[in-house]
Design a protein around this motif. Structure first.
Motif, PDB file in Angstrom:
ATOM      1  N   PRO A 131      23.582  45.704  54.440  1.00  0.00           N
ATOM      2  CA  PRO A 131      24.351  44.912  55.416  1.00  0.00           C
ATOM      3  C   PRO A 131      24.832  43.563  54.903  1.00  0.00           C
ATOM      4  CG  PRO A 131      22.028  44.929  55.988  1.00  0.00           C
ATOM      5  CD  PRO A 131      22.174  45.865  54.840  1.00  0.00           C
ATOM      6  N   GLY A 132      23.979  42.873  54.123  1.00  0.00           N
ATOM      7  CA  GLY A 132      24.372  41.526  53.679  1.00  0.00           C
ATOM      8  C   GLY A 132      24.673  40.636  54.870  1.00  0.00           C
ATOM      9  N   ARG A 133      25.772  39.928  54.761  1.00  0.00           N
ATOM     10  CA  ARG A 133      26.213  39.109  55.905  1.00  0.00           C
ATOM     11  C   ARG A 133      27.297  39.889  56.610  1.00  0.00           C
ATOM     12  NH1 ARG A 133      24.954  33.782  54.911  1.00  0.00           N
ATOM     13  NH2 ARG A 133      26.701  32.923  56.078  1.00  0.00           N
ATOM     14  N   TYR A 134      27.139  40.058  57.933  1.00  0.00           N
ATOM     15  CA  TYR A 134      28.190  40.782  58.636  1.00  0.00           C
ATOM     16  C   TYR A 134      28.324  40.318  60.080  1.00  0.00           C
ATOM     17  CZ  TYR A 134      24.848  43.826  61.069  1.00  0.00           C
ATOM     18  OH  TYR A 134      23.861  44.322  61.871  1.00  0.00           O
ATOM     19  N   THR A 135      29.457  40.729  60.675  1.00  0.00           N
ATOM     20  CA  THR A 135      29.764  40.399  62.068  1.00  0.00           C
ATOM     21  C   THR A 135      30.033  41.716  62.778  1.00  0.00           C
ATOM     22  OG1 THR A 135      30.765  38.334  61.379  1.00  0.00           O
ATOM     23  CG2 THR A 135      31.381  39.145  63.549  1.00  0.00           C
ATOM     24  N   VAL A 136      29.509  41.864  64.006  1.00  0.00           N
ATOM     25  CA  VAL A 136      29.709  43.123  64.736  1.00  0.00           C
ATOM     26  C   VAL A 136      30.086  42.857  66.190  1.00  0.00           C
ATOM     27  CG1 VAL A 136      27.247  43.360  65.266  1.00  0.00           C
ATOM     28  CG2 VAL A 136      28.704  45.392  65.254  1.00  0.00           C
ATOM     29  N   LYS A 137      30.987  43.730  66.697  1.00  0.00           N
ATOM     30  CA  LYS A 137      31.373  43.743  68.119  1.00  0.00           C
ATOM     31  C   LYS A 137      31.204  45.170  68.601  1.00  0.00           C
ATOM     32  CE  LYS A 137      35.734  42.272  67.871  1.00  0.00           C
ATOM     33  NZ  LYS A 137      37.046  41.796  68.369  1.00  0.00           N
ATOM     34  N   ILE A 138      30.883  45.356  69.887  1.00  0.00           N
ATOM     35  CA  ILE A 138      30.728  46.715  70.403  1.00  0.00           C
ATOM     36  C   ILE A 138      31.404  46.837  71.758  1.00  0.00           C
ATOM     37  CG2 ILE A 138      28.484  46.183  71.474  1.00  0.00           C
ATOM     38  CD1 ILE A 138      27.674  49.104  70.791  1.00  0.00           C
ATOM     39  N   ARG A 139      31.921  48.052  72.041  1.00  0.00           N
ATOM     40  CA  ARG A 139      32.406  48.329  73.391  1.00  0.00           C
ATOM     41  C   ARG A 139      32.099  49.783  73.712  1.00  0.00           C
ATOM     42  NH1 ARG A 139      39.036  48.503  73.282  1.00  0.00           N
ATOM     43  NH2 ARG A 139      39.249  50.288  71.903  1.00  0.00           N
ATOM     44  N   ALA A 140      32.072  50.095  75.018  1.00  0.00           N
ATOM     45  CA  ALA A 140      31.754  51.448  75.471  1.00  0.00           C
ATOM     46  C   ALA A 140      33.005  52.081  76.059  1.00  0.00           C
ATOM     47  CB  ALA A 140      30.656  51.400  76.533  1.00  0.00           C
ATOM     48  N   GLN A 141      33.097  53.405  75.863  1.00  0.00           N
ATOM     49  CA  GLN A 141      34.180  54.151  76.497  1.00  0.00           C
ATOM     50  C   GLN A 141      33.558  55.311  77.252  1.00  0.00           C
ATOM     51  OE1 GLN A 141      37.257  55.528  73.855  1.00  0.00           O
ATOM     52  NE2 GLN A 141      38.182  56.757  75.457  1.00  0.00           N
ATOM     53  N   GLU A 142      33.941  55.468  78.509  1.00  0.00           N
ATOM     54  CA  GLU A 142      33.416  56.554  79.325  1.00  0.00           C
ATOM     55  C   GLU A 142      34.167  57.831  78.933  1.00  0.00           C
ATOM     56  OE1 GLU A 142      32.844  59.288  82.355  1.00  0.00           O
ATOM     57  OE2 GLU A 142      34.773  58.272  82.121  1.00  0.00           O
ATOM     58  N   VAL A 143      33.443  58.955  78.887  1.00  0.00           N
ATOM     59  CA  VAL A 143      33.998  60.169  78.284  1.00  0.00           C
ATOM     60  C   VAL A 143      35.039  60.855  79.177  1.00  0.00           C
ATOM     61  CG1 VAL A 143      33.402  62.448  77.416  1.00  0.00           C
ATOM     62  CG2 VAL A 143      31.917  60.527  76.930  1.00  0.00           C
ATOM     63  N   TYR A 144      34.812  60.922  80.489  1.00  0.00           N
ATOM     64  CA  TYR A 144      35.690  61.739  81.343  1.00  0.00           C
ATOM     65  C   TYR A 144      36.958  61.017  81.763  1.00  0.00           C
ATOM     66  CZ  TYR A 144      31.431  64.464  81.513  1.00  0.00           C
ATOM     67  OH  TYR A 144      30.321  65.162  81.151  1.00  0.00           O
ATOM     68  N   ASP A 145      36.826  59.765  82.167  1.00  0.00           N
ATOM     69  CA  ASP A 145      38.002  59.047  82.668  1.00  0.00           C
ATOM     70  C   ASP A 145      38.523  58.010  81.682  1.00  0.00           C
ATOM     71  OD1 ASP A 145      38.032  60.379  85.171  1.00  0.00           O
ATOM     72  OD2 ASP A 145      36.328  59.150  85.792  1.00  0.00           O
ATOM     73  N   ASN A 146      37.880  57.936  80.500  1.00  0.00           N
ATOM     74  CA  ASN A 146      38.296  56.987  79.458  1.00  0.00           C
ATOM     75  C   ASN A 146      38.277  55.531  79.920  1.00  0.00           C
ATOM     76  OD1 ASN A 146      38.659  59.128  77.738  1.00  0.00           O
ATOM     77  ND2 ASN A 146      40.827  59.335  78.225  1.00  0.00           N
ATOM     78  N   LEU A 147      37.377  55.214  80.853  1.00  0.00           N
ATOM     79  CA  LEU A 147      37.221  53.812  81.237  1.00  0.00           C
ATOM     80  C   LEU A 147      36.678  53.072  80.027  1.00  0.00           C
ATOM     81  CD1 LEU A 147      35.205  54.502  84.507  1.00  0.00           C
ATOM     82  CD2 LEU A 147      37.634  54.001  84.394  1.00  0.00           C
ATOM     83  N   LEU A 148      37.095  51.832  79.847  1.00  0.00           N
ATOM     84  CA  LEU A 148      36.663  51.044  78.693  1.00  0.00           C
ATOM     85  C   LEU A 148      35.951  49.789  79.157  1.00  0.00           C
ATOM     86  CD1 LEU A 148      39.723  50.947  76.269  1.00  0.00           C
ATOM     87  CD2 LEU A 148      37.488  51.939  75.791  1.00  0.00           C
ATOM     88  N   SER A 149      34.918  49.400  78.425  1.00  0.00           N
ATOM     89  CA  SER A 149      34.346  48.074  78.679  1.00  0.00           C
ATOM     90  C   SER A 149      35.106  47.083  77.810  1.00  0.00           C
ATOM     91  CB  SER A 149      32.857  48.050  78.327  1.00  0.00           C
ATOM     92  OG  SER A 149      32.683  47.950  76.927  1.00  0.00           O
ATOM     93  N   GLU A 150      34.842  45.808  78.032  1.00  0.00           N
ATOM     94  CA  GLU A 150      35.396  44.791  77.145  1.00  0.00           C
ATOM     95  C   GLU A 150      34.629  44.857  75.828  1.00  0.00           C
ATOM     96  OE1 GLU A 150      36.996  41.462  78.455  1.00  0.00           O
ATOM     97  OE2 GLU A 150      37.748  42.719  80.075  1.00  0.00           O
ATOM     98  N   TRP A 151      35.191  44.244  74.778  1.00  0.00           N
ATOM     99  CA  TRP A 151      34.436  44.075  73.540  1.00  0.00           C
ATOM    100  C   TRP A 151      33.352  43.023  73.783  1.00  0.00           C
ATOM    101  CZ3 TRP A 151      34.591  47.114  69.451  1.00  0.00           C
ATOM    102  CH2 TRP A 151      35.742  47.833  69.155  1.00  0.00           C
ATOM    103  N   SER A 152      32.188  43.229  73.196  1.00  0.00           N
ATOM    104  CA  SER A 152      31.152  42.200  73.287  1.00  0.00           C
ATOM    105  C   SER A 152      31.575  41.015  72.423  1.00  0.00           C
ATOM    106  CB  SER A 152      29.822  42.757  72.789  1.00  0.00           C
ATOM    107  OG  SER A 152      29.916  43.060  71.418  1.00  0.00           O
ATOM    108  N   ALA A 153      30.923  39.870  72.645  1.00  0.00           N
ATOM    109  CA  ALA A 153      31.197  38.710  71.795  1.00  0.00           C
ATOM    110  C   ALA A 153      30.728  39.046  70.380  1.00  0.00           C
ATOM    111  CB  ALA A 153      30.454  37.490  72.324  1.00  0.00           C
TER     112      ALA A 153
END
Ligand SMILES: *[C@@H]1O[C@H](CO)[C@@H](O)[C@H](O)[C@H]1NC(C)=O
Ligand SMILES: *[C@@H]1O[C@H](CO)[C@@H](O)[C@H](O)[C@H]1NC(C)=O
Ligand SMILES: *[C@@H]1O[C@H](CO)[C@@H](O)[C@H](O)[C@H]1NC(C)=O
Ligand SMILES: *[C@@H]1O[C@H](CO)[C@@H](O)[C@H](O)[C@H]1NC(C)=O
Ligand SMILES: *[C@@H]1O[C@H](CO)[C@@H](O)[C@H](O)[C@H]1NC(C)=O
Ligand SMILES: *[C@@H]1O[C@H](CO)[C@@H](O)[C@H](O)[C@H]1NC(C)=O
Ligand SMILES: *[C@@H]1O[C@H](CO)[C@@H](O)[C@H](O)[C@H]1NC(C)=O
Length: 382
Positions: free
Chosen positions: A269-291
């Motif tokens: 990994p070293g030094r890294y930056t990560v963001k995550i978001r969720a997508q619902e499978v049936y209706d493709n609803l999306l969450s926002e990206w995390s900070a």
């Protein structure tokens, strides 16, 4: 003879003004039963192929030619329900609920009612004050579980500058709203001067009105691996895929999709930056990206520290080499050429350093070979 009579009857029936209740109409006594959400009627004779039409757009097939089920029957918004038979050709209609009485003000009802599930545990509904609403209007919001008939008043209102409610929030919704039930949300109004019609919407699938909250991530890492795990919360949606945007060092960001599970193992990994978001499978609803979260996964030897240490060592080494060279050159080469050796000079500790240095630089013309040669001599002497 029978055929002729039938033809006559049909022609006559289809020409009838539809609102007039004729005792011989094939469909009589059209009515709405709000409790069962049914549009129903009495049949007169052999009538078949019946359908219902809501507001001239929504076609609903009749059950056994006896009734139509109206999904999300509104008790507030007036709709035109038409029932049409093909055999014999006939149609009739009804308005439900009954249009506002003369003292009612249809344009006083709340407008643009909409609801959203957010932050996992809350439902908030918004509406706007009716265009023709009297200044003393006040609105209240209720939810009704269509399946159990259970009714709740919403408690956490938000009001505009005049104090008129324009929004309301239900808390801890997992205990009050059940996944597979239908809900009717009603905003009714009151005023001293006028009867205020209500406004309603039907929510048939709570999972579709959710604004997904982003996953909460925790990370454990060392020099070789970074293990990211996260938690996803929702009372009404269950299947998700996750997208991780990872940016390592100076490399361009990459997108990883996790279709199963709630973890991801990143090697080196070293030094890294990560963001995550969720997508619902049936209706493709999306969450926002995390900070974006930053990680340094090499705490014993951060690259910066290593660079520092290496530079420091190089500098020290260079300094030592220089000092050694200066001392040797002065003692055995330059000094010997300029002054005859005297016993005092054999003790380096008593040497006056600044003078030595000065002398060495002044004697910079000395050939490197001189130094090498005297170095060998020094080894022999000691
Ligand atoms: C009703 O009408 C259908 C055709 O429209 C016909 O097949 C059927 O026999 C009729 N039934 C009766 C009881 O008249
Ligand atoms: C209801 O709809 C029917 C056609 O489907 C139309 O003939 C009738 O005039 C409508 N009634 C009202 C009050 O709009
Ligand atoms: C309500 O929604 C309609 C369309 O859906 C829009 O034209 C209207 O401007 C909205 N009214 C308000 C007060 O937001
Ligand atoms: C309701 O209004 C608030 C404030 O204007 C807004 O933040 C929220 O997203 C709205 N909610 C819905 C369900 O439209
Ligand atoms: C939700 O319910 C829990 C207990 O069931 C309570 O402690 C908490 O205060 C409630 N939250 C809200 C926002 O009402
Ligand atoms: C609004 O609806 C609720 C629930 O049906 C009822 O208890 C209340 O009296 C109504 N208020 C008005 C002003 O009609
Ligand atoms: C680093 O972490 C990984 C995963 O957590 C683990 O399998 C591995 O043993 C760890 N290595 C060291 C040197 O601690």
């Amino acid at each position: 003879m029978v055929l002729l009579w039938l033809t006559m009857l049909l022609t006559w029936a289809s020409c009838l003004p539809q609102t007039i209740q004729d005792p011989n109409s094939p469909i009589k006594n059209l009515r709405v039963d709000p409790e069962s959400e049914r549009l129903t009627w009495d049949l007169n004779g052999n009538v078949s192929k019946i359908e219902c039409i809501k507001d001239s757009i929504q076609h609903i097939e009749a059950m056994r030619n006896m009734y139509c089920h109206i999904d999300g029957l509104s008790l507030c918004t007036v709709s035109n329900y038409t029932v049409r038979a093909s055999e014999p050709p006939f149609s009739t209609w009804i308005l439900f609920p009954e249009p506002a009485s003369p003292d009612g003000k249809p344009e006083a009802a709340a407008e643009n009612l909409s609801c959203l599930i957010h932050d996992v545990d809350f439902i908030t509904c918004n509406w706007t004050v009716g265009q023709g609403a009297p200044s003393d209007v006040q609105y209240h919001l209720y939810s009704t579980d269509v399946d159990t008939r259970e009714q709740r008043e919403c408690l956490h209102y938000r009001a505009d500058a005049r104090g008129t409610h324009i929004s309301c929030r239900f808390d801890n919704i997992s205990k009050k709203f059940k996944y597979f039930h239908n809900y009717v949300i009603v905003v009714n109004g009151s005023s001293k001067d006028a009867r205020i019609p209500c406004t309603d919407i039907t929510i048939s699938d709570l999972s579709r009105i959710e604004k997904l909250s982003m996953p909460q991530m925790t990370t454990k890492c060392n020099k070789t691996h970074s293990l990211m795990t996260w938690k996803m919360r929702s009372h009404f949606n269950t299947r998700f895929i996750y997208e991780l945007q990872i940016q390592q060092g100076t490399e361009p960001a990459i997108l990883e999709t996790v279709k199963h599970g709630t973890s991801f193992l990143l090697p080196n990994p070293g030094r890294y930056t990560v963001k995550i978001r969720a997508q619902e499978v049936y209706d493709n609803l999306l969450s926002e990206w995390s900070a974006p979260q930053h990680f340094v996964c090499d705490p014993e030897e951060p690259p910066q520290a290593r660079t520092w240490r290496v530079s420091l060592l190089i500098a020290l080494g260079a300094l030592l080499a220089l000092l050694l060279a200066l001392v040797l050159c002065r003692r055995y080469s330059v000094a010997q050429k300029i002054f005859p050796p005297i016993p005092r000079m054999k003790d380096p500790i008593s040497d006056h350093f600044p003078n030595d240095k000065l002398m060495a630089w002044e004697a910079g013309t000395a050939e490197p070979e001189d130094c090498t040669v005297t170095e060998v001599r020094l080894v022999k002497e000691t």
